[in-house]
Structure formats: C-alpha cells, structure tokens
Design a protein around this motif. Structure first.
Motif, mmCIF file in Angstrom:
data_model
loop_
_atom_site.group_PDB
_atom_site.id
_atom_site.type_symbol
_atom_site.label_atom_id
_atom_site.label_comp_id
_atom_site.label_asym_id
_atom_site.label_seq_id
_atom_site.Cartn_x
_atom_site.Cartn_y
_atom_site.Cartn_z
ATOM 1 N N UNK A 1 17.315 -10.400 19.392
ATOM 2 C CA UNK A 1 16.134 -10.790 18.625
ATOM 3 C C UNK A 1 14.896 -10.207 19.291
ATOM 4 N N UNK A 2 14.066 -9.518 18.522
ATOM 5 C CA UNK A 2 12.804 -8.963 19.003
ATOM 6 C C UNK A 2 11.648 -9.776 18.439
ATOM 7 N N UNK A 3 10.631 -9.992 19.254
ATOM 8 C CA UNK A 3 9.439 -10.721 18.819
ATOM 9 C C UNK A 3 8.193 -9.979 19.278
ATOM 10 N N UNK A 4 7.059 -10.302 18.646
ATOM 11 C CA UNK A 4 5.794 -9.747 19.094
ATOM 12 C C UNK A 4 5.504 -10.175 20.523
ATOM 13 N N UNK A 5 4.860 -9.306 21.284
ATOM 14 C CA UNK A 5 4.469 -9.631 22.650
ATOM 15 C C UNK A 5 3.039 -10.126 22.711
ATOM 16 N N UNK A 6 2.465 -10.096 23.897
ATOM 17 C CA UNK A 6 1.103 -10.588 24.098
ATOM 18 C C UNK A 6 0.058 -9.566 23.664
ATOM 19 N N UNK B 1 -0.468 -5.695 21.086
ATOM 20 C CA UNK B 1 0.112 -4.932 19.984
ATOM 21 C C UNK B 1 1.133 -3.911 20.468
ATOM 22 N N UNK B 2 1.047 -3.517 21.728
ATOM 23 C CA UNK B 2 1.939 -2.485 22.254
ATOM 24 C C UNK B 2 3.144 -3.065 22.990
ATOM 25 N N UNK B 3 3.376 -4.370 22.869
ATOM 26 C CA UNK B 3 4.493 -5.008 23.567
ATOM 27 C C UNK B 3 5.402 -5.725 22.578
ATOM 28 N N UNK B 4 6.705 -5.660 22.838
ATOM 29 C CA UNK B 4 7.681 -6.448 22.106
ATOM 30 C C UNK B 4 8.570 -7.162 23.125
ATOM 31 N N UNK B 5 8.970 -8.372 22.791
ATOM 32 C CA UNK B 5 9.823 -9.173 23.657
ATOM 33 C C UNK B 5 11.231 -9.206 23.078
ATOM 34 N N UNK B 6 12.203 -8.937 23.913
ATOM 35 C CA UNK B 6 13.599 -8.860 23.489
ATOM 36 C C UNK B 6 14.410 -9.964 24.147
ATOM 37 N N UNK B 7 15.212 -10.659 23.344
ATOM 38 C CA UNK B 7 16.140 -11.666 23.850
ATOM 39 C C UNK B 7 17.544 -11.328 23.355
ATOM 40 N N UNK C 1 25.357 -16.447 28.355
ATOM 41 C CA UNK C 1 24.186 -16.242 29.204
ATOM 42 C C UNK C 1 23.096 -15.555 28.392
ATOM 43 N N UNK C 2 21.878 -16.103 28.456
ATOM 44 C CA UNK C 2 20.768 -15.497 27.730
ATOM 45 C C UNK C 2 19.979 -14.593 28.663
ATOM 46 N N UNK C 3 19.388 -13.560 28.104
ATOM 47 C CA UNK C 3 18.592 -12.579 28.839
ATOM 48 C C UNK C 3 17.318 -12.316 28.047
ATOM 49 N N UNK C 4 16.239 -12.052 28.751
ATOM 50 C CA UNK C 4 14.977 -11.710 28.109
ATOM 51 C C UNK C 4 14.320 -10.566 28.872
#
Length: 206
Positions: free
Chosen positions: A64-69, A71-77, A121-124
C-alpha cells in the motif's frame, strides 16, 4: 491531500478484526489500480528477473502506497512472512532495463518493522525525491534476502476517484465472507469508473 480518518463513534471492535480489515482491504485492492493518493494500492508490473544464483526474493504482500509529508514523498507499507531487515529501491519506469531496475536506482531502508497480529511482519519505508506527473517502478527486499517483483505507480492524479464507506469486514462474524463481498464491491466500482486515479476509504482501518 492528507487523509485523516474520522473518529469512530461505534463501539470498539476487537483489534484483530480491525487489523484483518486493513489486510483484506489491501489484498482485495491489489487488483484495483496502479495509481495512487490517500490510499495508494500498488499492482505488479513485470517480474524482476533474478538469476538462478540470486537469493530467494521475499514475498511482499498487501503493498500500500500513501502520500508522504511533501508532494515529492510517498510512504510504502507491505507485509512478509519474514522478519528480515528490508528496504525499497526505485527508479523511473522509463529507465527499466529488460524489466529490471537500473544500477542507478535510489534506495532507502525501512523506517519501521514489527509483527502483525496475524503473525506476519509489517514493513514501512519512504520514497523521497519523486517528480510530479511521472511513472516510477520499485522493489522491496535487500541484496541479502533478494528483491521482490517490480511494481509501478504514477505520481499524476486525475480528477476521478472512488469513495467508499466502512466495509465492516468481520462485523457479520464471517471475515472471509465479508472480505469476499468487499472485493466484489471494489471490482464492480472499478468497472463502473475505470478512470479512477485512486481509491479513498472513509474507514475503518487501524
């Protein structure tokens, strides 16, 4: 756009049910869309193509990808059956070589890791320095553990998106049946609106 989940006024359900909802949402939505925004659901692009001597790649699940803090960042879980220290590497999709990420791919170590309630196990990890209106490809893993298949996403966002209410997975007492119904709902909504750039869920993921 930042997504903050509204306060849940309903009686608190067991944590296991809430976690299962999140996992079932991600698993079902893997079939949904390669685009992204508040909840970004990744789809596989092309196999990484490892050699016979390469280590076995971790089986990344529920990406799952989400917006980061910014505009140039994405957070991946993502989740795996292995507690190994993993990371992410990415490059523009146009830079792939025979379906593989180039040597110049950017890398980042995971920022969080732990055991989920279902034993996996979850990873981010965070992907930084992304350009607007660009297509990227990425893998999760490590040189020691091997790398997953190549997945892709797009940093452009159209005006079309789908909004969903709380699917209440597990509230009937049959998690599998509820998850199957949620998957059918996702598939039907994407057949109705195939131009959806992202899927926006109002809850209840914890």
């Amino acid at each position: 756009m930042t997504h903050r989940e509204p306060t849940d006024a309903q009686p608190t359900r067991p944590t296991t049910t809430r976690r299962r909802l999140g996992a079932a949402l991600a698993a079902a939505a893997l079939l949904a869309t390669p685009a992204f925004s508040p909840t970004l659901l990744a789809v596989p692009a092309q196999a990484a193509g490892t050699s016979a001597t390469a280590p076995a790649a971790p089986r990344a699940q529920d990406l799952v990808l989400q917006n980061g803090s910014t505009d140039s960042q994405r957070l991946l879980s993502w989740q795996t059956d292995d507690p190994a220290e993993l990371g992410v590497r990415w490059a523009k999709k146009a830079d792939l070589v025979d379906g593989r990420l180039p040597e110049s791919a950017q890398t980042a170590q995971q920022t969080e890791q732990g055991e989920a309630v279902d034993g996996r196990h979850f990873h981010q990890a965070a992907l930084d320095g992304l350009d607007a209106d660009a297509q990227y490809s990425y893998q999760v893993g490590s040189d020691e553990a091997g790398w997953s298949d190549v997945h892709s996403f797009d940093t452009s966002v159209t005006g079309d998106f789908n909004v969903y209410g709380d699917p209440q997975i597990g509230s009937s007492g049959d998690v599998d049946s509820d998850a199957a119904g949620w998957k059918r709902t996702l598939q039907a909504s994407l057949q109705t609106n195939p131009r959806a750039s992202f899927l926006y869920t109002l809850g209840d993921q914890v």
